[in-house]
Write a protein that holds these residues in place. Structure first.
Motif, PDB file in Angstrom:
ATOM      1  N   ALA A 243     -39.442  32.784 -40.370  1.00  0.00           N
ATOM      2  CA  ALA A 243     -38.920  34.020 -39.803  1.00  0.00           C
ATOM      3  C   ALA A 243     -40.020  34.908 -39.227  1.00  0.00           C
ATOM      4  CB  ALA A 243     -38.128  34.771 -40.857  1.00  0.00           C
ATOM      5  N   SER A 244     -40.771  34.398 -38.253  1.00  0.00           N
ATOM      6  CA  SER A 244     -41.737  35.226 -37.547  1.00  0.00           C
ATOM      7  C   SER A 244     -41.110  35.659 -36.231  1.00  0.00           C
ATOM      8  CB  SER A 244     -43.024  34.438 -37.279  1.00  0.00           C
ATOM      9  OG  SER A 244     -42.753  33.294 -36.506  1.00  0.00           O
ATOM     10  N   GLY A 245     -41.266  36.944 -35.902  1.00  0.00           N
ATOM     11  CA  GLY A 245     -40.615  37.449 -34.710  1.00  0.00           C
ATOM     12  C   GLY A 245     -39.104  37.451 -34.874  1.00  0.00           C
ATOM     13  N   LYS A 246     -38.401  37.400 -33.749  1.00  0.00           N
ATOM     14  CA  LYS A 246     -36.935  37.392 -33.782  1.00  0.00           C
ATOM     15  C   LYS A 246     -36.410  36.220 -32.972  1.00  0.00           C
ATOM     16  CE  LYS A 246     -36.348  41.633 -32.293  1.00  0.00           C
ATOM     17  NZ  LYS A 246     -35.615  42.871 -31.914  1.00  0.00           N
ATOM     18  N   ALA A 247     -35.170  35.843 -33.252  1.00  0.00           N
ATOM     19  CA  ALA A 247     -34.535  34.729 -32.547  1.00  0.00           C
ATOM     20  C   ALA A 247     -33.058  35.038 -32.362  1.00  0.00           C
ATOM     21  CB  ALA A 247     -34.705  33.429 -33.331  1.00  0.00           C
ATOM     22  N   ALA A 248     -32.456  34.428 -31.352  1.00  0.00           N
ATOM     23  CA  ALA A 248     -31.016  34.561 -31.148  1.00  0.00           C
ATOM     24  C   ALA A 248     -30.306  33.820 -32.273  1.00  0.00           C
ATOM     25  CB  ALA A 248     -30.616  33.982 -29.799  1.00  0.00           C
ATOM     26  N   MET A 249     -29.426  34.515 -32.990  1.00  0.00           N
ATOM     27  CA  MET A 249     -28.753  33.943 -34.150  1.00  0.00           C
ATOM     28  C   MET A 249     -27.280  34.330 -34.141  1.00  0.00           C
ATOM     29  SD  MET A 249     -31.630  34.781 -37.060  1.00  0.00           S
ATOM     30  CE  MET A 249     -30.747  33.918 -38.347  1.00  0.00           C
ATOM     31  N   ARG A 250     -26.470  33.486 -34.808  1.00  0.00           N
ATOM     32  CA  ARG A 250     -25.038  33.758 -34.890  1.00  0.00           C
ATOM     33  C   ARG A 250     -24.495  33.253 -36.216  1.00  0.00           C
ATOM     34  NH1 ARG A 250     -23.618  30.740 -31.101  1.00  0.00           N
ATOM     35  NH2 ARG A 250     -22.490  29.047 -32.133  1.00  0.00           N
ATOM     36  N   ALA A 251     -23.516  33.969 -36.750  1.00  0.00           N
ATOM     37  CA  ALA A 251     -22.739  33.528 -37.908  1.00  0.00           C
ATOM     38  C   ALA A 251     -21.293  33.916 -37.643  1.00  0.00           C
ATOM     39  CB  ALA A 251     -23.231  34.195 -39.194  1.00  0.00           C
ATOM     40  N   TYR A 252     -20.348  33.019 -37.980  1.00  0.00           N
ATOM     41  CA  TYR A 252     -18.947  33.368 -37.748  1.00  0.00           C
ATOM     42  C   TYR A 252     -18.060  32.812 -38.850  1.00  0.00           C
ATOM     43  CZ  TYR A 252     -17.750  28.647 -36.051  1.00  0.00           C
ATOM     44  OH  TYR A 252     -17.521  27.292 -35.962  1.00  0.00           O
ATOM     45  N   GLY A 257      -5.138  31.254 -38.574  1.00  0.00           N
ATOM     46  CA  GLY A 257      -4.080  32.170 -38.174  1.00  0.00           C
ATOM     47  C   GLY A 257      -4.555  33.565 -37.828  1.00  0.00           C
ATOM     48  N   LYS A 258      -5.868  33.807 -37.945  1.00  0.00           N
ATOM     49  CA  LYS A 258      -6.413  35.129 -37.648  1.00  0.00           C
ATOM     50  C   LYS A 258      -7.560  35.009 -36.645  1.00  0.00           C
ATOM     51  CE  LYS A 258      -5.174  37.161 -42.103  1.00  0.00           C
ATOM     52  NZ  LYS A 258      -5.666  37.920 -43.279  1.00  0.00           N
ATOM     53  N   ALA A 259      -7.941  36.131 -36.066  1.00  0.00           N
ATOM     54  CA  ALA A 259      -9.014  36.142 -35.080  1.00  0.00           C
ATOM     55  C   ALA A 259     -10.358  35.854 -35.744  1.00  0.00           C
ATOM     56  CB  ALA A 259      -9.062  37.491 -34.371  1.00  0.00           C
ATOM     57  N   ARG A 260     -11.229  35.205 -35.013  1.00  0.00           N
ATOM     58  CA  ARG A 260     -12.566  34.887 -35.520  1.00  0.00           C
ATOM     59  C   ARG A 260     -13.416  36.152 -35.583  1.00  0.00           C
ATOM     60  NH1 ARG A 260     -16.070  29.996 -32.983  1.00  0.00           N
ATOM     61  NH2 ARG A 260     -14.278  28.928 -33.921  1.00  0.00           N
ATOM     62  N   ALA A 261     -14.197  36.304 -36.656  1.00  0.00           N
ATOM     63  CA  ALA A 261     -15.161  37.392 -36.802  1.00  0.00           C
ATOM     64  C   ALA A 261     -16.562  36.814 -36.627  1.00  0.00           C
ATOM     65  CB  ALA A 261     -15.025  38.047 -38.171  1.00  0.00           C
ATOM     66  N   THR A 262     -17.368  37.454 -35.814  1.00  0.00           N
ATOM     67  CA  THR A 262     -18.691  36.928 -35.488  1.00  0.00           C
ATOM     68  C   THR A 262     -19.744  38.015 -35.612  1.00  0.00           C
ATOM     69  OG1 THR A 262     -17.721  35.370 -33.909  1.00  0.00           O
ATOM     70  CG2 THR A 262     -20.074  35.787 -33.712  1.00  0.00           C
ATOM     71  N   GLY A 263     -20.900  37.626 -36.130  1.00  0.00           N
ATOM     72  CA  GLY A 263     -22.076  38.481 -36.132  1.00  0.00           C
ATOM     73  C   GLY A 263     -23.166  37.775 -35.365  1.00  0.00           C
ATOM     74  N   ASP A 264     -23.604  38.335 -34.255  1.00  0.00           N
ATOM     75  CA  ASP A 264     -24.651  37.676 -33.471  1.00  0.00           C
ATOM     76  C   ASP A 264     -25.593  38.702 -32.871  1.00  0.00           C
ATOM     77  OD1 ASP A 264     -23.099  38.790 -31.510  1.00  0.00           O
ATOM     78  OD2 ASP A 264     -22.519  36.908 -30.570  1.00  0.00           O
ATOM     79  N   GLY A 265     -26.753  38.236 -32.481  1.00  0.00           N
ATOM     80  CA  GLY A 265     -27.764  39.115 -31.911  1.00  0.00           C
ATOM     81  C   GLY A 265     -29.126  38.498 -32.066  1.00  0.00           C
ATOM     82  N   ALA A 271     -28.456  36.285 -39.696  1.00  0.00           N
ATOM     83  CA  ALA A 271     -27.293  36.818 -38.977  1.00  0.00           C
ATOM     84  C   ALA A 271     -26.136  36.902 -39.956  1.00  0.00           C
ATOM     85  CB  ALA A 271     -26.916  35.921 -37.806  1.00  0.00           C
ATOM     86  N   GLY A 272     -25.316  37.926 -39.840  1.00  0.00           N
ATOM     87  CA  GLY A 272     -24.253  38.182 -40.788  1.00  0.00           C
ATOM     88  C   GLY A 272     -24.663  39.316 -41.710  1.00  0.00           C
ATOM     89  N   PRO A 273     -23.998  39.496 -42.831  1.00  0.00           N
ATOM     90  CA  PRO A 273     -22.915  38.653 -43.336  1.00  0.00           C
ATOM     91  C   PRO A 273     -21.594  38.917 -42.616  1.00  0.00           C
ATOM     92  CG  PRO A 273     -23.226  40.529 -44.779  1.00  0.00           C
ATOM     93  CD  PRO A 273     -24.296  40.623 -43.734  1.00  0.00           C
ATOM     94  N   VAL A 274     -20.797  37.856 -42.463  1.00  0.00           N
ATOM     95  CA  VAL A 274     -19.450  37.969 -41.910  1.00  0.00           C
ATOM     96  C   VAL A 274     -18.479  37.645 -43.041  1.00  0.00           C
ATOM     97  CG1 VAL A 274     -17.847  37.158 -40.159  1.00  0.00           C
ATOM     98  CG2 VAL A 274     -20.291  37.251 -39.653  1.00  0.00           C
ATOM     99  N   LYS A 275     -17.596  38.580 -43.366  1.00  0.00           N
ATOM    100  CA  LYS A 275     -16.714  38.424 -44.518  1.00  0.00           C
ATOM    101  C   LYS A 275     -15.247  38.514 -44.106  1.00  0.00           C
ATOM    102  CE  LYS A 275     -20.031  40.563 -47.726  1.00  0.00           C
ATOM    103  NZ  LYS A 275     -20.231  41.671 -48.698  1.00  0.00           N
ATOM    104  N   ALA A 276     -14.401  37.791 -44.811  1.00  0.00           N
ATOM    105  CA  ALA A 276     -12.954  37.879 -44.596  1.00  0.00           C
ATOM    106  C   ALA A 276     -12.238  37.343 -45.823  1.00  0.00           C
ATOM    107  CB  ALA A 276     -12.531  37.088 -43.365  1.00  0.00           C
ATOM    108  N   LYS A 277     -11.104  37.924 -46.148  1.00  0.00           N
ATOM    109  CA  LYS A 277     -10.315  37.455 -47.281  1.00  0.00           C
ATOM    110  C   LYS A 277      -9.554  36.199 -46.883  1.00  0.00           C
ATOM    111  CE  LYS A 277      -7.543  39.283 -51.057  1.00  0.00           C
ATOM    112  NZ  LYS A 277      -6.969  40.507 -51.647  1.00  0.00           N
TER     113      LYS A 277
END
Length: 302
Positions: A243-252, A257-265, A271-277
């Motif tokens: 983890a030196s510097g930064k990188a493009a990352m995503r978690a989903y 039956g529900k819409a996808r939740a995404t954390g990216d940047g 990346a994240g946390p992405v939570k859902a019941k």
């Protein structure tokens, strides 16, 4: 609060002469508070709004005179803490606002957000994305900016400090040193998410979560799926190894039956946390670091 003629762009126009980064520490430094923007970004702050009755509130813009150019840019937690407010407020004109209480009782406030990424009761880490810059307000018209406050445990708005240095009121350009860490601006010892990464998936998702699945993302890291039996929630986090510097990352995370939740940047550690019941419901989950990606089928249905 902002009066009806306040425009964040007018605040930005006052930023023509940036002040130097001084070494004057504040007595209300809080738990190693950092600028509420990603590592390395430079933002211009002003306390000149007539609505800033305490005189210590700050309106931040990334580009002077750029109108709504900051709309949607990432806002991060100034330090580790617990979210004590995440809601849309109408009476005070804050619109989408988040408050975080830190270990010493101090509170940071982030207002006029375009979107909120964390809910009340969530545990957040320093540098974690909590929302995006906006212009939300039920009462006032304004250009996109972040209204930011640091408060004592009793609620008094005090002079802000970033990296142990008092903000140069009334105007200053500040470069973020919010590069991930344990709440004091310094990364904790290695041994968490992998070589060079101090975090584990459990630390990121919070107490009560246990890892139930994971997948490698090439040689760069991995994405993990966690579950909390007490809350019935799943949590997905992507962790880098080096983890030196930064990188493009995503978690989903996508509950069937529900819409996808995404954390990216662009992040240094995770990346994240992405939570859902998802109690007794199938989930699809995954993540990416650069071009290395993983996408699960719908699984973990019981």
């Amino acid at each position: 609060m902002h009066n009806k003629i306040l425009m964040a762009g007018l605040c930005a126009a006052a930023f023509a002469l940036p002040l130097a980064w001084t070494s004057t520490a504040s007595a209300a430094a809080g738990p190693g508070l950092q600028l509420p923007f990603p590592c390395g970004e430079t933002w211009a702050g002003s306390s000149k709004s007539s609505a800033h009755t305490a005189g210590n509130e700050i309106d931040f813009n990334g580009s002077a005179g750029d109108g709504n150019g900051d709309l949607g840019r990432t806002v991060v937690a100034a330090a580790d803490g617990t979210v004590v407010m995440s809601e849309y407020r109408t009476t005070d004109g804050f619109g989408n606002v988040i408050k975080i209480r830190h270990s010493d009782g101090t509170v940071t406030l982030y207002a006029h957000l375009n979107a909120r990424s964390v809910a009340k009761g969530a545990t957040v880490r320093q540098g974690q994305k909590i929302g995006t810059v906006g212009k939300s307000s039920a009462k006032y018209k304004m250009l996109a900016h972040l209204h930011y406050e640091q408060r004592t445990a009793s609620g008094a708005i005090v002079p802000a400090t970033f990296n142990g240095v008092r903000f140069g009121y009334p105007n200053q350009k500040v470069t973020s040193k919010n590069c991930g860490g344990s709440g004091n601006g310094t990364p904790p010892p290695d041994g968490g998410g992998g070589s060079g990464n101090p975090y584990t998936a459990t630390q990121v998702c919070g107490a009560g979560f246990k890892e139930i699945d994971s997948a490698p993302l090439g040689s760069q890291g991995r994405v993990a799926l966690l579950y909390s039996t007490s809350s019935g929630q799943n949590c997905v986090v992507t962790l880098r190894k080096n983890a030196s510097g930064k990188a493009a990352m995503r978690a989903y995370l996508e509950v069937k039956g529900k819409a996808r939740a995404t954390g990216d940047g662009s992040f240094q550690y995770y990346a994240g946390p992405v939570k859902a019941k998802a109690l007794r419901t199938c989930v699809k989950w995954g993540g990416a670091i650069g071009s290395a990606a993983y996408d699960s089928p719908f699984e973990h249905c019981d």
